[in-house]
Design an enzyme around this catalytic site. Structure first.
Site, PDB file in Angstrom:
ATOM      1  N   MET A 120       0.843  -1.197   0.000  1.00  0.00           N
ATOM      2  CA  MET A 120       0.000   0.000   0.000  1.00  0.00           C
ATOM      3  C   MET A 120       0.879   1.247   0.000  1.00  0.00           C
ATOM      4  O   MET A 120       0.420   2.342   0.337  1.00  0.00           O
ATOM      5  CB  MET A 120      -0.933  -0.014   1.212  1.00  0.00           C
ATOM      6  CG  MET A 120      -1.902  -1.191   1.158  1.00  0.00           C
ATOM      7  SD  MET A 120      -3.367  -0.955   2.127  1.00  0.00           S
ATOM      8  CE  MET A 120      -2.677  -0.860   3.760  1.00  0.00           C
ATOM      9  N   GLY A 131      11.045  -2.800   5.413  1.00  0.00           N
ATOM     10  CA  GLY A 131      10.288  -4.055   5.391  1.00  0.00           C
ATOM     11  C   GLY A 131       9.874  -4.393   3.963  1.00  0.00           C
ATOM     12  O   GLY A 131      10.088  -5.508   3.481  1.00  0.00           O
ATOM     13  N   HIS A 132       9.296  -3.391   3.266  1.00  0.00           N
ATOM     14  CA  HIS A 132       8.913  -3.611   1.861  1.00  0.00           C
ATOM     15  C   HIS A 132      10.156  -3.890   1.010  1.00  0.00           C
ATOM     16  O   HIS A 132      10.120  -4.707   0.098  1.00  0.00           O
ATOM     17  CB  HIS A 132       8.214  -2.369   1.306  1.00  0.00           C
ATOM     18  CG  HIS A 132       6.980  -1.965   2.048  1.00  0.00           C
ATOM     19  ND1 HIS A 132       6.900  -0.800   2.791  1.00  0.00           N
ATOM     20  CD2 HIS A 132       5.766  -2.562   2.178  1.00  0.00           C
ATOM     21  CE1 HIS A 132       5.698  -0.691   3.318  1.00  0.00           C
ATOM     22  NE2 HIS A 132       4.980  -1.749   2.970  1.00  0.00           N
ATOM     23  N   GLN A 145     -10.348  -2.674   2.295  1.00  0.00           N
ATOM     24  CA  GLN A 145      -9.826  -3.416   3.446  1.00  0.00           C
ATOM     25  C   GLN A 145      -9.725  -2.554   4.697  1.00  0.00           C
ATOM     26  O   GLN A 145      -9.291  -3.019   5.747  1.00  0.00           O
ATOM     27  CB  GLN A 145      -8.490  -4.061   3.115  1.00  0.00           C
ATOM     28  CG  GLN A 145      -7.314  -3.103   3.015  1.00  0.00           C
ATOM     29  CD  GLN A 145      -6.080  -3.824   2.519  1.00  0.00           C
ATOM     30  OE1 GLN A 145      -5.997  -4.203   1.359  1.00  0.00           O
ATOM     31  NE2 GLN A 145      -5.104  -4.030   3.396  1.00  0.00           N
ATOM     32  N   LYS A 164       5.233 -10.079   9.042  1.00  0.00           N
ATOM     33  CA  LYS A 164       4.721  -9.031   9.924  1.00  0.00           C
ATOM     34  C   LYS A 164       3.193  -9.129  10.015  1.00  0.00           C
ATOM     35  O   LYS A 164       2.605  -8.931  11.071  1.00  0.00           O
ATOM     36  CB  LYS A 164       5.180  -7.676   9.374  1.00  0.00           C
ATOM     37  CG  LYS A 164       4.334  -6.479   9.705  1.00  0.00           C
ATOM     38  CD  LYS A 164       4.640  -5.972  11.083  1.00  0.00           C
ATOM     39  CE  LYS A 164       4.087  -4.605  11.349  1.00  0.00           C
ATOM     40  NZ  LYS A 164       2.691  -4.414  11.019  1.00  0.00           N
ATOM     41  N   GLN A 197      -2.558 -12.450   7.700  1.00  0.00           N
ATOM     42  CA  GLN A 197      -2.807 -12.165   6.283  1.00  0.00           C
ATOM     43  C   GLN A 197      -2.108 -13.205   5.407  1.00  0.00           C
ATOM     44  O   GLN A 197      -2.684 -13.708   4.436  1.00  0.00           O
ATOM     45  CB  GLN A 197      -2.285 -10.761   5.949  1.00  0.00           C
ATOM     46  CG  GLN A 197      -2.279 -10.440   4.469  1.00  0.00           C
ATOM     47  CD  GLN A 197      -1.900  -9.011   4.197  1.00  0.00           C
ATOM     48  OE1 GLN A 197      -2.730  -8.119   4.236  1.00  0.00           O
ATOM     49  NE2 GLN A 197      -0.630  -8.763   3.920  1.00  0.00           N
ATOM     50  N   VAL A 202      11.083  -7.186   9.379  1.00  0.00           N
ATOM     51  CA  VAL A 202      12.217  -6.279   9.562  1.00  0.00           C
ATOM     52  C   VAL A 202      11.871  -5.346  10.726  1.00  0.00           C
ATOM     53  O   VAL A 202      10.761  -4.802  10.787  1.00  0.00           O
ATOM     54  CB  VAL A 202      12.493  -5.463   8.273  1.00  0.00           C
ATOM     55  CG1 VAL A 202      13.631  -4.482   8.484  1.00  0.00           C
ATOM     56  CG2 VAL A 202      12.794  -6.413   7.119  1.00  0.00           C
ATOM     57  N   SER A 250       6.619  -0.337  10.208  1.00  0.00           N
ATOM     58  CA  SER A 250       5.260  -0.233   9.693  1.00  0.00           C
ATOM     59  C   SER A 250       5.048   1.188   9.199  1.00  0.00           C
ATOM     60  O   SER A 250       5.570   2.141   9.797  1.00  0.00           O
ATOM     61  CB  SER A 250       4.257  -0.539  10.810  1.00  0.00           C
ATOM     62  OG  SER A 250       2.973  -0.070  10.435  1.00  0.00           O
ATOM     63  N   SER A 251       4.280   1.307   8.132  1.00  0.00           N
ATOM     64  CA  SER A 251       3.973   2.657   7.613  1.00  0.00           C
ATOM     65  C   SER A 251       3.256   3.469   8.682  1.00  0.00           C
ATOM     66  O   SER A 251       3.327   4.698   8.702  1.00  0.00           O
ATOM     67  CB  SER A 251       3.099   2.556   6.366  1.00  0.00           C
ATOM     68  OG  SER A 251       3.681   1.663   5.447  1.00  0.00           O
TER      69      SER A 251
HETATM   70  P1  AMP Z   1       1.492  -2.943   3.461  1.00  0.00           P
HETATM   71  O1  AMP Z   1       2.028  -1.885   2.550  1.00  0.00           O
HETATM   72  O2  AMP Z   1       1.438  -2.557   4.888  1.00  0.00           O
HETATM   73  O3  AMP Z   1       0.195  -3.538   2.948  1.00  0.00           O
HETATM   74  O4  AMP Z   1       2.550  -4.122   3.382  1.00  0.00           O
HETATM   75  C1  AMP Z   1       2.924  -4.690   2.155  1.00  0.00           C
HETATM   76  C2  AMP Z   1       3.698  -5.936   2.433  1.00  0.00           C
HETATM   77  O5  AMP Z   1       4.871  -5.628   3.183  1.00  0.00           O
HETATM   78  C3  AMP Z   1       2.909  -6.958   3.277  1.00  0.00           C
HETATM   79  O6  AMP Z   1       3.142  -8.265   2.771  1.00  0.00           O
HETATM   80  C4  AMP Z   1       3.498  -6.771   4.648  1.00  0.00           C
HETATM   81  O7  AMP Z   1       3.404  -7.928   5.456  1.00  0.00           O
HETATM   82  C5  AMP Z   1       4.944  -6.453   4.316  1.00  0.00           C
HETATM   83  N1  AMP Z   1       5.585  -5.755   5.442  1.00  0.00           N
HETATM   84  C6  AMP Z   1       5.128  -4.665   6.105  1.00  0.00           C
HETATM   85  N2  AMP Z   1       5.949  -4.351   7.127  1.00  0.00           N
HETATM   86  C7  AMP Z   1       6.934  -5.272   7.114  1.00  0.00           C
HETATM   87  C8  AMP Z   1       8.085  -5.515   7.950  1.00  0.00           C
HETATM   88  N3  AMP Z   1       8.375  -4.721   8.990  1.00  0.00           N
HETATM   89  N4  AMP Z   1       8.879  -6.557   7.654  1.00  0.00           N
HETATM   90  C9  AMP Z   1       8.597  -7.382   6.596  1.00  0.00           C
HETATM   91  N5  AMP Z   1       7.521  -7.210   5.781  1.00  0.00           N
HETATM   92  C10 AMP Z   1       6.710  -6.183   6.040  1.00  0.00           C
END
Ligand code: AMP
Length: 281
Positions: free
Chosen positions: A29, A35-36, A60, A148, A152, A175, A184-185
């Site tokens: 997103m 992490g991404h 969502q 993380k 999901q 991460v 986290s964002s």
């Molecule tokens: P999001 O943008 O929050 O929907 O996350 C996109 C993807 O990045 C999802 O598969 C998350 O699980 C993964 N993600 C988010 N934060 C982390 C993190 N700290 N470490 C590893 N993967 C992450």
């Protein structure tokens, strides 16, 4: 690096750019962080083509203000994507994803019922629907998801199994910041005080892991340890802390197979989730 903005354009791009061996897909997103980036790196290593999607999916979010406040920084995201050698960024507009009379939702399977499913009604239905749409548009051989969001990942594995998607789902380790807070964002919305306090989630989970490693298998006692550790903070508000089977995500009393402790907590209006695996060797 190409940018495409609708399912139709994505189909066309795939037609014109067949992968030599395999196509990796990283759905996000946006508001990209390390992490991404770990997901992108792994996709780059394992495939000759990498597709990144950035789509803040309205279906969502079960709370409108959470959707509105979700951080967006597309220019920075594109620079990060370029840096990681992404071949194409899929940035679909909301209109191109959801017509006004959109009805074809994908119902999530049993792993979606507890925890996030119970606390965020409709969340996983939005996730399975958008992920199915993204898979159909990008047609990957492998798709990368962070551990993380452990539940999901389990829900997506069920989706792929039950709907026969020929896609390998890869779970990537979480991460963390140096104090243990999972990237986290949403972390950018924490106050300084909350940010300093938030490492308690990881230290409480670590204390559970230590008790588990010492031989404790009763989940009520392990969860009790988590609660006791969290009492050190007056800022955090726990939503749930549950131990469940790693693949079904159903709650368990006693750990016999791989399990996971999943946690959701609030600092003011910022909701954080995290987890740690508890695997008997
Ligand atoms: P999001 O943008 O929050 O929907 O996350 C996109 C993807 O990045 C999802 O598969 C998350 O699980 C993964 N993600 C988010 N934060 C982390 C993190 N700290 N470490 C590893 N993967 C992450």
């Amino acid at each position: 690096m190409d940018i495409v903005v609708s399912p139709h354009q994505m189909h066309e791009w795939i037609r014109n750019h067949p992968a030599q061996k395999s196509r990796g897909f990283v759905p996000t997103m946006g508001a990209l962080h390390r992490g991404h980036e770990a997901l992108l790196q792994q996709s780059r290593t394992e495939n000759d083509q990498t597709v990144l999607s950035i789509f803040v999916n309205p279906t969502q979010f079960n709370v409108a203000s959470d959707f509105e406040n979700y951080p967006r920084n597309f220019d920075r995201d594109l620079a990060i994507a370029e840096h990681h050698g992404v071949d194409v960024v899929y940035l679909p507009s909301t209109d191109s994803m959801y017509s006004v009379d959109f009805h074809s939702y994908v119902e999530p399977s049993t792993a979606s019922i507890p925890m996030e499913g119970a606390n965020r009604p409709g969340h996983f239905r939005g996730v399975t629907t958008v992920v199915a749409k993204l898979f159909n548009a990008t047609r990957p051989h492998r798709a990368y998801f962070g551990k993380k969001d452990f539940q999901q990942l389990a829900v997506i594995r069920q989706l792929v199994n039950e709907l026969d998607y020929p896609i390998e789902i890869i779970g990537v380790d979480t991460v963390r910041e140096s104090d243990g807070l999972a990237l986290s964002s949403r972390n950018q919305r924490l106050s300084q005080q909350a940010r300093n306090d938030a490492s308690i989630i990881f230290s409480a989970m670590t204390s559970v892991q230590q008790l588990f490693q010492a031989g404790e298998r009763a989940t009520t006692l392990l969860i009790g340890q988590f609660h006791r550790h969290l009492e050190k903070s007056s800022l955090i508000e726990l939503e749930y802390a549950e131990i469940s089977d790693s693949s079904t995500l159903q709650p368990i009393q006693h750990i016999k197979h791989d399990a996971v402790l999943c946690v959701a907590a609030w600092y003011d209006d910022v909701r954080l989730i995290d987890n740690v695996e508890l695997c008997p060797t």
